[in-house]
Scaffold this active site. Sequence first.
Site, PDB file in Angstrom:
ATOM      1  N   TYR A   1      39.691 -19.737   7.859  1.00 26.65           N
ATOM      2  CA  TYR A   1      38.496 -18.955   7.538  1.00 26.65           C
ATOM      3  C   TYR A   1      38.366 -17.655   8.309  1.00 26.65           C
ATOM      4  O   TYR A   1      38.074 -16.635   7.710  1.00 26.65           O
ATOM      5  CB  TYR A   1      37.243 -19.824   7.657  1.00 26.65           C
ATOM      6  CG  TYR A   1      37.221 -20.856   6.563  1.00 26.65           C
ATOM      7  CD1 TYR A   1      36.886 -20.491   5.266  1.00 26.65           C
ATOM      8  CD2 TYR A   1      37.617 -22.159   6.800  1.00 26.65           C
ATOM      9  CE1 TYR A   1      36.905 -21.421   4.242  1.00 26.65           C
ATOM     10  CE2 TYR A   1      37.633 -23.089   5.767  1.00 26.65           C
ATOM     11  CZ  TYR A   1      37.275 -22.720   4.499  1.00 26.65           C
ATOM     12  OH  TYR A   1      37.306 -23.630   3.483  1.00 26.65           O
TER      13      TYR A   1
ATOM     14  N   HIS B   1      42.743 -13.230  10.576  1.00 24.65           N
ATOM     15  CA  HIS B   1      43.574 -12.986  11.740  1.00 24.65           C
ATOM     16  C   HIS B   1      44.974 -12.583  11.311  1.00 24.65           C
ATOM     17  O   HIS B   1      45.375 -12.818  10.189  1.00 24.65           O
ATOM     18  CB  HIS B   1      43.609 -14.198  12.676  1.00 24.65           C
ATOM     19  CG  HIS B   1      44.182 -15.431  12.058  1.00 24.65           C
ATOM     20  ND1 HIS B   1      43.473 -16.255  11.222  1.00 24.65           N
ATOM     21  CD2 HIS B   1      45.409 -15.979  12.154  1.00 24.65           C
ATOM     22  CE1 HIS B   1      44.233 -17.267  10.834  1.00 24.65           C
ATOM     23  NE2 HIS B   1      45.418 -17.121  11.387  1.00 24.65           N
ATOM     24  N   VAL B   2      45.674 -11.933  12.218  1.00 21.88           N
ATOM     25  CA  VAL B   2      47.021 -11.431  11.955  1.00 21.88           C
ATOM     26  C   VAL B   2      47.998 -12.158  12.868  1.00 21.88           C
ATOM     27  O   VAL B   2      47.729 -12.346  14.052  1.00 21.88           O
ATOM     28  CB  VAL B   2      47.107  -9.911  12.207  1.00 21.88           C
ATOM     29  CG1 VAL B   2      48.505  -9.394  11.924  1.00 21.88           C
ATOM     30  CG2 VAL B   2      46.073  -9.166  11.379  1.00 21.88           C
ATOM     31  N   HIS B   3      49.125 -12.583  12.294  1.00 25.37           N
ATOM     32  CA  HIS B   3      50.201 -13.197  13.068  1.00 25.37           C
ATOM     33  C   HIS B   3      51.321 -12.182  13.225  1.00 25.37           C
ATOM     34  O   HIS B   3      51.644 -11.457  12.281  1.00 25.37           O
ATOM     35  CB  HIS B   3      50.788 -14.410  12.330  1.00 25.37           C
ATOM     36  CG  HIS B   3      49.886 -15.573  12.280  1.00 25.37           C
ATOM     37  ND1 HIS B   3      49.924 -16.593  13.197  1.00 25.37           N
ATOM     38  CD2 HIS B   3      48.901 -15.889  11.406  1.00 25.37           C
ATOM     39  CE1 HIS B   3      49.006 -17.493  12.889  1.00 25.37           C
ATOM     40  NE2 HIS B   3      48.372 -17.091  11.805  1.00 25.37           N
TER      41      HIS B   3
END
Length: 73
Positions: free
Chosen positions: A11, A14-16
């Site tokens: 939810y 976010h960035v990996h």
Amino acid sequence: MAYIHYQPTYYPFHVHFCHVAIEDPTLQLGKAHNFLEVIQNIEMKNDYYQVANLQFMIDMEHSLYQIYTNQNN
């Protein structure tokens, strides 16, 4: 390599970031999206993700799957 997840798998946005040699199974399962592609889509059309139909994969045990199937029966 940079990629993002979106609802319903994760939810909060976010960035990996990971090394290109790492094989992450979420990339093959339709649960992640290439971050550069996301940026290009927004640059091309700033409301891209407000009008796009986005597909996602969830397990049959996921609560969202149960809600969806109950509404469509």
